[in-house]
Design an enzyme around this catalytic site. Sequence first.
Site: not given
Ligand code: DOR
Length: 440
Positions: A309, A180, A305, A66-68, A234, A98
């Site tokens: 944050h 997921h 994964d 997840h590279f935001r 995962h 996402n």
């Molecule tokens: O812990 C997680 N964070 N699991 C996920 O599947 C999404 C991810 C996120 O995008 O922060």
Amino acid sequence: MSSPISLLIRNARIILPNGEWIMGNVQTRDRQIVEVAPEISQITPTTEIDAQGLTLLPGVIDPQVHFREPGLEHKEDLFTASCACAKGGVTSFLEMPNTRPLTTTQQTLDDKLQRASHKCLVNYGFFIGATTENLPDLLSAKPTPGIKIFMGSMHGQLLVDQDAALEAIFAKGKRLIAVHAEDQARINQRRQEFAGIHDPAIHSQIQDNQAAMLATQLALKLSQKYQRRLHILHMSTAQEADLLRQHKPSWVTAEVTPQHLLLNTDAYEKIGTLAQMNPPLRSPHDNEVLWQALRDGVIDFIATDHAPHTLAEKAQEYPNSPSGMPGVETSLPLMLTAAIQSKCTIAQVAHWMSKAVAVAYGIPNKGAIAPGYDADLVLVDLDTYRPVRREELLTKCRWSPFEGWNLTGWPVTTIVGGQIVYHNGQVNTEVRGQALTFLQ
Ligand code: DOR
């Protein structure tokens, strides 16, 4: 560091596609490997690397990150994430939808591809996210490794937790569906039961093994009904691994993260909400069953994964703290250290982190050190141990759940498409990866 037309890696310990090892040399031209041999004489390399004492592996393909970018760049962006990849020996990644906006249309997919072409130091691919309303996009969007469905642990449009909506997606089309697998109804019910508890360890009880098992059972049922290519992201529990061990259709694959192999609920005591992720960390028993399933081929490959944050976000009190932890910089040394500790072999690590991923997603010419394959490579040092240090991390969030762990197998040199993108602590920010293609 320049962009060589030809590269010669000398005196490396090289893993061959059949899992055997040779001491020798690898020559690349433009973006491809042209020769692998104990001796190479006819050469005019632009750049030579003396790899004495180092081990050459295929570059890691990380199939879940997840590279935001776009929308959440305060946590990470495609440039910082791909610098972290280069340092971690990750030469290709598959990224999740996402972001903001969500990657649920051709337009949003094209936008990510465009951004990546400008900013990404390694190769890239992007999943298309399922909603209850974008079936036409799911059928037509390209290039993409597949459809991502959040069966749980998500909110808003990307949550697809109703049987009828899931069935509609499985029933139509052929492309890979990656799930997921956590059951949202069970999570909701247990959130109410455990409301008011702020110890982050409760996270593993709220989103418990049963929540994961229920969703994996449903995904498998739908996949079997429609003979639909399914990938379970995962996988985290002993129960799911046992279920797959009993019956795993040939069109189903599964992955596990290093953290679900190496961390468990004990971690909450030491690192609090930094250990919080979805699906949550489990018990030491789950760790061992997942390892065995991986060794036995019940689980096919490794993904990180990587879900960064900021430390400020993570410092909020549970349940306001977000789930997720970074991983691309530590996955290869973690797995190689486990190999040195006899949990598995180095050849297995190379298979699980490169070739098996390329095969599962139909990524051509990647995952092996052989003529004709893309020159995506990583040289690692298996003789030296170094701890994970926060101040050395390149991920924008600048923390790791593995801080202080003393690891071996750190990348010394990472090569993407025949170009040196990382060497001895320096990232070559001039290098750009390419969009991955998928034969599915
Ligand atoms: O812990 C997680 N964070 N699991 C996920 O599947 C999404 C991810 C996120 O995008 O922060």
